[in-house]
Each structure stands twice: as structure tokens, then as C-alpha cells.
Scaffold this active site. Structure first.
Site, short mmCIF file in Angstrom:
data_model
loop_
_atom_site.label_atom_id
_atom_site.label_comp_id
_atom_site.label_asym_id
_atom_site.label_seq_id
_atom_site.Cartn_x
_atom_site.Cartn_y
_atom_site.Cartn_z
CB ALA A 197 -0.90 -0.12 1.13
NE ARG A 251 -7.26 -6.49 9.39
CZ ARG A 251 -6.66 -7.99 9.29
NH1 ARG A 251 -7.50 -8.97 9.26
NH2 ARG A 251 -5.37 -7.82 8.96
CE1 TYR A 256 -8.82 -3.42 5.53
CE2 TYR A 256 -9.58 -5.57 5.16
CZ TYR A 256 -8.69 -4.62 5.54
OH TYR A 256 -7.42 -5.16 5.88
CE LYS A 259 3.22 -10.22 -6.05
NZ LYS A 259 3.78 -11.01 -5.16
#
Length: 330
Positions: free
Chosen positions: A18, A39, A60, A99
Site C-alpha cells: 500500500a 482494520r 474496509y 497478485k
């Protein structure tokens, strides 16, 4: 999506991938890191402050519900891709999923079917498929510079120690989904003929995950491919495509920067440099933006049938090796 609009990306997960996405999106004029979700609200807010992201969410679901998010980028560990991607697709949100796309083919097929049924954009973020080096290598092959390709070799190895995401079955550990996926894509993004034979071996950890593996493929056109990936050692990470009249050496199959062209008897011809990049991630975000503008439901660079094909290959390899995840039993 309109041609002149900036793509507002919502990042799910606040780990190092990220961070790389945030670094990439910062300088882009066509896309922006608009929201981050973790979270932990504290972690999301700290991430947003560090990377100058307008919105931070402690779940999320909140990010997915934000009407201003144009693309959900799923940057969680691949063991956690399924639930959040399904939630986003059900909400009608376009998704770019890191991925390895899912834990296994069953999950991948369900998610792809859902996206197609709902007519929601979906893409796998296998960044090498989107980078300019891919078309550069393809052009060299198609121009006949090395003659007919007969042998491909590719290695990707990193010494990762005892990282949980490598050692734990519940996190879909092992080298294959983390690194071997690049070697398999290195074959598939240049050569489309069917795989007619696949042999392999692996060395497993005490937890039953593949730490080092070797895969030999034969394609229907006679090309032989030797692939290795390892989470236990420092690899050279080089890819070589050898033809009847020369070879191409790609300096890093994980993020190519230089392509070396050799002719008969390995005589050096030239080094071709890849265009300067931010991180290399920018191309996948720009490709998603272009696909959305064009009204497509998947990117041109990595069609969903290819994502499913790679997932099938990895399932077959793991089955042979006896490498299993909890999700395989669901």
C-alpha cells in the site's frame, strides 16, 4: 468514466505494498490516492497523514461505501483478497487486486464470475504485465532479432527469513504465490501457445510451504521454459529468452530496467533501457483508468482468462507438492 477525470483510488490495507502504491500515485496527474482503509483507524489515519491522502477509514466496508472512490485497490495479503474483493464487487466498485489474485482457482473463478455477472470492472495487479518492458521485449521477439525462441529461463529469489506470510498456510505462504507467479507470467506474457507438459520440484519449510521451487514447462510450439523461485535465497532474478540467432537478457523479471540483445555466439549488440519510472506500479493504475474510460470490464494488458489460467497452474503445482492452504478445503 470521463476522459478528463482523475481516477480516485481507495487503498485497502496499509502495509508496504500500500505504501508503494501511495508513493506511485502521489506524482501522477491522472490518478490519486484518495482514501486508505485499515482494520485500525489509528493506522489508517497515520498512513493518510504520511502520504497526504484525503480520507482514512477504520474498516474496509467504509471505504467501499464511499461514493467518491472510483477504483478499489486490494493491497492486503493474498490470503485475504477474496472476502474484500467480493464485498467491493457486490457494491459495484471496480477492483484492482494485488497478485497473487486469490488463494486458489476456486476463489478466483467465483470472483471473476461475480464481476462478469454484475458487469463490474476487475483486474489483477501483476505489475510486469502492464510495464513498457513487456511490449519492448515482444517487439524484439516479433522482429526476428533472435530468430526462433527455443529456450526460456527465469529466476526470482529473495531471502525472506521466517516472515509469517511465507511460512504460514493460513496466509497462503510459500514462494509460488509470492514469487513464482512472476516467473509463470514471464512465460505467458510473451508466449501464448498452450503448455503441453509441466514438471516440477520444491523444497518445503517445516510448516509445509514451498520455500524453493523449480518448474519446467514445454509449450506446444516446442519452447522449453525453466523457472525457479525461492523465498530462501538471493536470486539473480534474470530472465533469458534464447533463440536460434541470439538471445535477450532481461535484468530483472520482477521489474525490468534493461534488455540486453546478443546475436550469434553471444556477441553483444546493444543494451536497451526501459523508460524512467516512478516505481513501476504507475502503469497498472493508468491501464485501469484507460480501461474504465473505454467502458471495459477488464484491462487489455491482463485479461481475466489469463488470471484464471495462472491460478490453475499454481493449483496444479501445489497439488503435486502437497502444499495446502485452509481455503483449499472450503
Amino acid at each position: 468514466m470521463k476522459q478528463d477525470l482523475k481516477l480516485r483510488v481507495g487503498i485497502i490495507g496499509a502495509g508496504w505494498i500500500a505504501e508503494k502504491a501511495a508513493i506511485t500515485l502521489g506524482p501522477l496527474t491522472e490518478c490519486e490516492a484518495y482514501a486508505i482503509a485499515s482494520r485500525s483507524l489509528d493506522k489508517a489515519e497515520a498512513f493518510a497523514k504520511q502520504w497526504n491522502i484525503p480520507k482514512a477509514y477504520g474498516s474496509y466496508a467504509e471505504l467501499i461505501a464511499d461514493p467518491d472512490v472510483d477504483l478499489v485497490y486490494v493491497a492486503t495479503p493474498h490470503s485475504h483478497h477474496y472476502d474484500v474483493t467480493k464485498q467491493a464487487l457486490l457494491a459495484g466498485k471496480p477492483c484492482l487486486v494485488e497478485k497473487a489474485f486469490m488463494a486458489n482457482y476456486r476463489q478466483a473463478k467465483e470472483i471473476v464470475d461475480l464481476a462478469r455477472e454484475r458487469k463490474v470492472f476487475l483486474a489483477e495487479a501483476i505489475w510486469t504485465r502492464y510495464q513498457p518492458a513487456r511490449q519492448m521485449v515482444l517487439s524484439l521477439i516479433n522482429s526476428g532479432r533472435i530468430g526462433t525462441p527455443r529456450l526460456l529461463t527465469a529466476t526470482l529469489g529473495y531471502s525472506m527469513g521466517e516472515k509469517p506470510r511465507i511460512m504460514r498456510p493460513d496466509l497462503c505462504g510459500g514462494a509460488l504465490l509470492d514469487l513464482g507467479v512472476y516467473a509463470l507470467n514471464f512465460v505467458r506474457m510473451f508466449f501464448e501457445p498452450d503448455i503441453v507438459s509441466m514438471e516440477s520440484q520444491c523444497v518445503k519449510s517445516a510448516t509445509g510451504m514451498d520455500l524453493t521451487n523449480a518448474i519446467c514447462l514445454i509449450l506446444s510450439d516446442g519452447l522449453l521454459c525453466n523457472l525457479q523461485s525461492s523465498a530462501a535465497c538471493v536470486g539473480d532474478n534474470i530472465g533469458v529468452i534464447a533463440g536460434t540467432d541470439g538471445n535477450l537478457i532481461i535484468d530483472n523479471i520482477n521489474n525490468p530496467q534493461k534488455i540486453t540483445v546478443n546475436t550469434h555466439d553471444r556477441v553483444f549488440v546493444e543494451d536497451i533501457q526501459v523508460p524512467k519510472q516512478i516505481t513501476g506500479y504507475e502503469y497498472q493504475f493508468l491501464a485501469c483508468r484507460k480501461a474504465l474510460i473505454d467502458g471495459l470490464l477488464e484491462p487489455r494488458e491482463m485479461p481475466l482468462h489469463e488470471t484464471l489460467y495462472i491460478m490453475q497452474l499454481m493449483d496444479s503445482l501445489r497439488q503435486k507438492w502437497g502444499v495446502r492452504y485452509p481455503m483449499d478445503n472450503e
